[in-house]
Write a protein that holds these residues in place. Structure first.
Motif, mmCIF file in Angstrom:
data_model
loop_
_atom_site.group_PDB
_atom_site.id
_atom_site.type_symbol
_atom_site.label_atom_id
_atom_site.label_comp_id
_atom_site.label_asym_id
_atom_site.label_seq_id
_atom_site.Cartn_x
_atom_site.Cartn_y
_atom_site.Cartn_z
ATOM 1 N N GLN A 88 17.017 8.102 -5.001
ATOM 2 C CA GLN A 88 16.026 7.014 -4.888
ATOM 3 C C GLN A 88 14.679 6.421 -5.822
ATOM 4 O O GLN A 88 14.429 5.497 -6.535
ATOM 5 C CB GLN A 88 15.489 6.311 -3.645
ATOM 6 C CG GLN A 88 15.533 5.024 -2.796
ATOM 7 C CD GLN A 88 13.560 5.141 -3.716
ATOM 8 O OE1 GLN A 88 13.020 5.889 -2.991
ATOM 9 N NE2 GLN A 88 13.190 4.284 -3.532
ATOM 10 N N SER A 89 13.857 7.506 -5.478
ATOM 11 C CA SER A 89 13.397 7.826 -6.698
ATOM 12 C C SER A 89 13.604 7.592 -8.206
ATOM 13 O O SER A 89 12.666 6.378 -8.971
ATOM 14 C CB SER A 89 12.837 9.003 -6.993
ATOM 15 O OG SER A 89 12.962 10.242 -6.931
ATOM 16 N N ALA A 90 14.653 7.727 -8.543
ATOM 17 C CA ALA A 90 15.525 7.670 -10.355
ATOM 18 C C ALA A 90 15.486 6.445 -10.362
ATOM 19 O O ALA A 90 14.629 5.384 -11.052
ATOM 20 C CB ALA A 90 16.569 8.282 -10.689
ATOM 21 N N ILE A 91 15.826 5.466 -9.153
ATOM 22 C CA ILE A 91 16.419 3.796 -9.313
ATOM 23 C C ILE A 91 14.510 3.208 -9.443
ATOM 24 O O ILE A 91 14.479 2.417 -9.905
ATOM 25 C CB ILE A 91 17.088 3.433 -7.623
ATOM 26 C CG1 ILE A 91 18.658 4.187 -7.943
ATOM 27 C CG2 ILE A 91 17.245 1.834 -8.261
ATOM 28 C CD1 ILE A 91 19.236 3.108 -9.400
ATOM 29 N N THR A 92 14.214 3.176 -8.411
ATOM 30 C CA THR A 92 12.949 2.543 -8.407
ATOM 31 C C THR A 92 11.954 3.105 -10.080
ATOM 32 O O THR A 92 11.135 1.914 -10.000
ATOM 33 C CB THR A 92 11.401 3.657 -7.317
ATOM 34 O OG1 THR A 92 12.044 3.415 -6.273
ATOM 35 C CG2 THR A 92 9.986 2.857 -7.229
#
Length: 83
Positions: A29-33
């Motif tokens: 999720q942090s990569a998408i953010t």
């Protein structure tokens, strides 16, 4: 503007969730953010309003979504044509 950022943005916009977009694309999720934040910084606009745990696409985000869909469809077509 990177294709992976556009693809991440498109997934978030259609899934209405950073977590669901990450699961669909195989990212954390942090990569998408990070992808969406980089795209926002590159364009100088907010693409989503973050309302607690809920997100709402902005007018600029809606406009970009139409272009992102066309760009990604053309990219997929080009890859298929040369494969």
């Amino acid at each position: 503007m990177e294709l992976r950022h556009l693809r991440s943005f498109q997934a978030v916009a259609t899934k209405r969730s950073f977590t669901r977009a990450a699961n669909e694309l195989g990212y954390v999720q942090s990569a998408i953010t990070s992808h969406v934040k980089a795209l926002e910084a590159d364009l100088g606009v907010r693409l989503f309003d973050r309302l607690g745990r809920r997100i709402v696409i902005t007018e600029a985000g809606s406009e970009l979504l139409a272009y992102a869909t066309k760009i990604l469809d053309l990219t997929d077509s080009a890859r298929a044509a040369v494969a």
